[in-house]
Write a protein that holds these residues in place. Structure first.
Motif, short mmCIF file in Angstrom:
data_model
loop_
_atom_site.label_atom_id
_atom_site.label_comp_id
_atom_site.label_asym_id
_atom_site.label_seq_id
_atom_site.Cartn_x
_atom_site.Cartn_y
_atom_site.Cartn_z
N PRO A 1 5.76 3.29 11.06
CA PRO A 1 6.98 4.06 10.87
C PRO A 1 8.17 3.24 10.37
CG PRO A 1 5.96 4.62 12.97
CD PRO A 1 5.22 3.44 12.42
N ASN A 2 8.17 1.94 10.67
CA ASN A 2 9.29 1.10 10.23
C ASN A 2 9.32 0.89 8.72
OD1 ASN A 2 6.87 -0.48 10.65
ND2 ASN A 2 8.10 -2.29 10.25
N LEU A 3 8.29 1.33 8.01
CA LEU A 3 8.23 1.15 6.55
C LEU A 3 8.73 2.38 5.78
CD1 LEU A 3 4.81 -0.68 6.04
CD2 LEU A 3 7.11 -1.66 6.11
N ILE A 4 9.26 3.39 6.48
CA ILE A 4 9.66 4.61 5.80
C ILE A 4 10.66 4.36 4.67
CG2 ILE A 4 11.42 5.08 7.56
CD1 ILE A 4 9.46 7.66 5.46
N ASN A 5 11.50 3.35 4.80
CA ASN A 5 12.49 3.03 3.77
C ASN A 5 12.17 1.75 3.01
OD1 ASN A 5 14.50 5.24 4.22
ND2 ASN A 5 14.47 4.37 6.27
N ALA A 6 10.92 1.31 3.12
CA ALA A 6 10.53 0.04 2.50
C ALA A 6 10.52 0.16 0.98
CB ALA A 6 9.15 -0.39 2.99
N ARG B 1 0.83 -1.21 0.00
CA ARG B 1 0.00 0.00 0.00
C ARG B 1 0.86 1.25 0.00
NH1 ARG B 1 -3.07 -2.97 3.70
NH2 ARG B 1 -2.23 -1.77 5.44
N LEU B 2 1.92 1.24 0.79
CA LEU B 2 2.83 2.38 0.81
C LEU B 2 3.51 2.55 -0.54
CD1 LEU B 2 4.44 4.62 2.22
CD2 LEU B 2 6.00 2.86 3.07
N SER B 3 4.00 1.46 -1.11
CA SER B 3 4.67 1.53 -2.40
C SER B 3 3.72 2.04 -3.48
CB SER B 3 5.22 0.16 -2.80
OG SER B 3 6.23 -0.25 -1.90
#
Length: 199
Positions: free
Chosen positions: A26-31, A5-7
């Motif tokens: 927040p752990n997905l900021i660099n995903a 979803r973020l991507s």
């Protein structure tokens, strides 16, 4: 899946969606999308879309890494430079807290990736992995990363340190369901050595 979803939101330039997803996880900021061709994280997408300065500032405040490389070896700064995103360049310029020579970082990463491949093969891991990049450690006030490996029931902790002759990594790895599987390796730009095992 939250990562997808973020991507998807970043790919569309939907910054409201991106920032909401990052606030939620927040752990997905660099995903980056697993299996994706570009290897772009949200900050790369922000450079591509010429996102508003306020959006880039919020991504950086959330912990976005300026030194993260895409599949083509581009940092967000490189992408913004190539596309003429002049207003974003000062924000995207890396500001390492633990500077090291690029050649040393490349060598450390070479040994780290080889170690991860060997250790994960020992535990029968077959899932595709997006391997950690050593350069991002230079940006962190505490230059340490955890790398959990699906199917390994454990993973790796990676710490960048200043050794006598330059930068080095201390890498601890283990599998929770295999007794005494823990190993600690010391990686320098010249080699990778076991310094402790059986913990």
């Amino acid at each position: 899946m939250a990562r997808d979803r973020l991507s998807d939101a970043a790919h569309r330039g939907d910054w409201t969606g991106v920032l909401a997803a990052v606030e939620e996880a927040p752990n997905l900021i660099n995903a980056r999308r697993v299996g994706g061709r570009s290897g772009w994280a949200p900050l790369h997408q922000a450079a591509w879309h010429n996102a508003p300065i306020e959006v880039v500032e919020r991504l950086l405040a959330a912990g976005a890494w300026r030194t993260l490389l895409s599949a083509d070896g581009e940092r967000p700064l490189d992408l913004a430079t190539r596309l003429g995103r002049e207003a974003l360049l000062p924000l995207l310029e890396p500001a390492p807290l633990h500077p090291a020579r690029e050649s040393d970082l490349r060598a450390l990463q070479h040994f780290l990736h080889a170690l991860i491949r060997v250790r994960t093969e020992e535990f029968g891991v077959t899932a595709p992995l997006v391997l950690p990049q050593v350069s991002v450690l230079t940006e962190l006030s505490d230059p340490a990363l955890g790398f959990t490996v699906p199917g390994m029931y454990g993973g790796f902790s990676i710490l960048l340190e200043r050794g006598q002759d330059g930068p080095q990594l201390t890498v601890r790895s283990h599998c929770r369901i295999v007794g005494y599987s823990g190993r600690t390796h010391r990686i320098t730009p010249d080699d990778c050595t076991v310094v402790e095992s059986g913990w």
